[in-house]
Scaffold this active site. Sequence first.
Site, PDB file in Angstrom:
ATOM      1  N   GLU A  12       0.808  -1.227   0.000  1.00 17.79           N
ATOM      2  CA  GLU A  12       0.000   0.000   0.000  1.00 17.79           C
ATOM      3  C   GLU A  12       0.839   1.274   0.000  1.00 17.79           C
ATOM      4  O   GLU A  12       0.498   2.257   0.664  1.00 17.79           O
ATOM      5  CB  GLU A  12      -0.959   0.017   1.200  1.00 17.79           C
ATOM      6  CG  GLU A  12      -1.862  -1.203   1.294  1.00 17.79           C
ATOM      7  CD  GLU A  12      -2.763  -1.382   0.084  1.00 17.79           C
ATOM      8  OE1 GLU A  12      -3.223  -0.355  -0.472  1.00 17.79           O
ATOM      9  OE2 GLU A  12      -3.011  -2.542  -0.321  1.00 17.79           O
ATOM     10  N   GLY A  14       1.689   2.641  -3.083  1.00 21.21           N
ATOM     11  CA  GLY A  14       1.450   3.271  -4.380  1.00 21.21           C
ATOM     12  C   GLY A  14       2.223   2.673  -5.522  1.00 21.21           C
ATOM     13  O   GLY A  14       2.393   3.305  -6.571  1.00 21.21           O
ATOM     14  N   LYS A  37       3.086  -8.351 -14.055  1.00 15.98           N
ATOM     15  CA  LYS A  37       2.826  -8.542 -12.633  1.00 15.98           C
ATOM     16  C   LYS A  37       3.319  -9.925 -12.260  1.00 15.98           C
ATOM     17  O   LYS A  37       2.797 -10.937 -12.741  1.00 15.98           O
ATOM     18  CB  LYS A  37       1.330  -8.407 -12.339  1.00 15.98           C
ATOM     19  CG  LYS A  37       0.973  -8.578 -10.865  1.00 15.98           C
ATOM     20  CD  LYS A  37       1.521  -7.434 -10.019  1.00 15.98           C
ATOM     21  CE  LYS A  37       1.097  -7.587  -8.558  1.00 15.98           C
ATOM     22  NZ  LYS A  37       1.589  -6.473  -7.724  1.00 15.98           N
ATOM     23  N   ASP A  50      -3.521  -5.842 -10.977  1.00 23.52           N
ATOM     24  CA  ASP A  50      -2.664  -4.657 -11.052  1.00 23.52           C
ATOM     25  C   ASP A  50      -2.212  -4.358 -12.481  1.00 23.52           C
ATOM     26  O   ASP A  50      -2.136  -3.190 -12.881  1.00 23.52           O
ATOM     27  CB  ASP A  50      -1.445  -4.833 -10.150  1.00 23.52           C
ATOM     28  CG  ASP A  50      -1.812  -4.816  -8.668  1.00 23.52           C
ATOM     29  OD1 ASP A  50      -2.925  -4.370  -8.330  1.00 23.52           O
ATOM     30  OD2 ASP A  50      -0.974  -5.249  -7.861  1.00 23.52           O
ATOM     31  N   GLU A 109       6.450  -5.542 -12.002  1.00 27.40           N
ATOM     32  CA  GLU A 109       5.945  -5.094 -10.706  1.00 27.40           C
ATOM     33  C   GLU A 109       5.900  -6.256  -9.725  1.00 27.40           C
ATOM     34  O   GLU A 109       5.323  -7.305 -10.007  1.00 27.40           O
ATOM     35  CB  GLU A 109       4.545  -4.490 -10.846  1.00 27.40           C
ATOM     36  CG  GLU A 109       4.014  -3.974  -9.520  1.00 27.40           C
ATOM     37  CD  GLU A 109       2.589  -3.456  -9.599  1.00 27.40           C
ATOM     38  OE1 GLU A 109       1.967  -3.307  -8.539  1.00 27.40           O
ATOM     39  OE2 GLU A 109       2.103  -3.217 -10.711  1.00 27.40           O
ATOM     40  N   GLY A 170       5.232   7.249  -3.616  1.00 21.74           N
ATOM     41  CA  GLY A 170       4.055   6.691  -4.279  1.00 21.74           C
ATOM     42  C   GLY A 170       2.759   7.427  -4.043  1.00 21.74           C
ATOM     43  O   GLY A 170       1.822   7.268  -4.829  1.00 21.74           O
ATOM     44  N   SER A 171       2.674   8.228  -2.986  1.00 22.46           N
ATOM     45  CA  SER A 171       1.423   8.930  -2.688  1.00 22.46           C
ATOM     46  C   SER A 171       1.743  10.190  -1.886  1.00 22.46           C
ATOM     47  O   SER A 171       1.790  10.167  -0.657  1.00 22.46           O
ATOM     48  CB  SER A 171       0.481   8.002  -1.900  1.00 22.46           C
ATOM     49  OG  SER A 171      -0.762   8.634  -1.652  1.00 22.46           O
ATOM     50  N   PRO A 200       0.986  12.266  -6.824  1.00 22.65           N
ATOM     51  CA  PRO A 200       0.045  12.803  -5.841  1.00 22.65           C
ATOM     52  C   PRO A 200      -0.947  11.756  -5.358  1.00 22.65           C
ATOM     53  O   PRO A 200      -1.360  10.869  -6.115  1.00 22.65           O
ATOM     54  CB  PRO A 200      -0.662  13.925  -6.612  1.00 22.65           C
ATOM     55  CG  PRO A 200      -0.475  13.604  -8.052  1.00 22.65           C
ATOM     56  CD  PRO A 200       0.837  12.893  -8.147  1.00 22.65           C
TER      57      PRO A 200
END
Length: 238
Positions: A12, A14, A37, A50, A109, A170-171, A200
Amino acid sequence: MPVLVITGTGTEVGKTVVTAAVAAAALGAGRSVAVLKAAQTGVRPDEPGDAEEVARLAGAVTAAELARYPDPLAPATAARRAGRAPVRPHDVAETAAKLATEHDLVLVEGAGGLLVRFDEDGGTLADAAALLSAPVLVVAAAGLGTLNATELTTRELRSRGLTPAGVVIGSWPAEPGLAEHCNLRDLPEVTGVPLLGAVPAGAAVLAPAGFRTSAPEWLAARLDGTWDTAAFRGREAG
């Protein structure tokens, strides 16, 4: 850089949205892109995973997934509980290498952090990166605790002879606090690698067209973007 492995410092942070941004920027630069993935967990067979989410946001990428397990657990554990064969590092490397013969850029990923286990032998994303001799982009959280997790990840990469390509946040929150502002300066110092962008918070809810237009603004030139670390620090500080 035909293959770029993308890992998070944990779950979690990002990672998928950053993968989509890197893919969108590369597509905007005229490159063909595949997204692999390595192992999808916690998603039902009828739900998009994903890789499909990256394709939705980024555009015309080749989306591939090696295995899917229903439980939201580490791939090795999820495979065992499902009674299915695990994904092994050589499976990831072989598929990525094949995709690299057909695309300008392959984004691999991972699932969770760098050392999350894929199989009962302890195979990890780091092992797949080693087989590919591929650089690894680290996706990190913005706030408190990220310095330790990101430094540990980059140290582990170096200890294995792997190249950390850089760090992307990532966020990035709309209202960053003291920790976030300090981390902009401290992340490059503690990791020894450049900060290559900040995506963002909430970017995934943008319409795909808006996401694709904006993605280069979140990433540095090394990732086909226009983001500038010094300018971003100055703007956020102001």
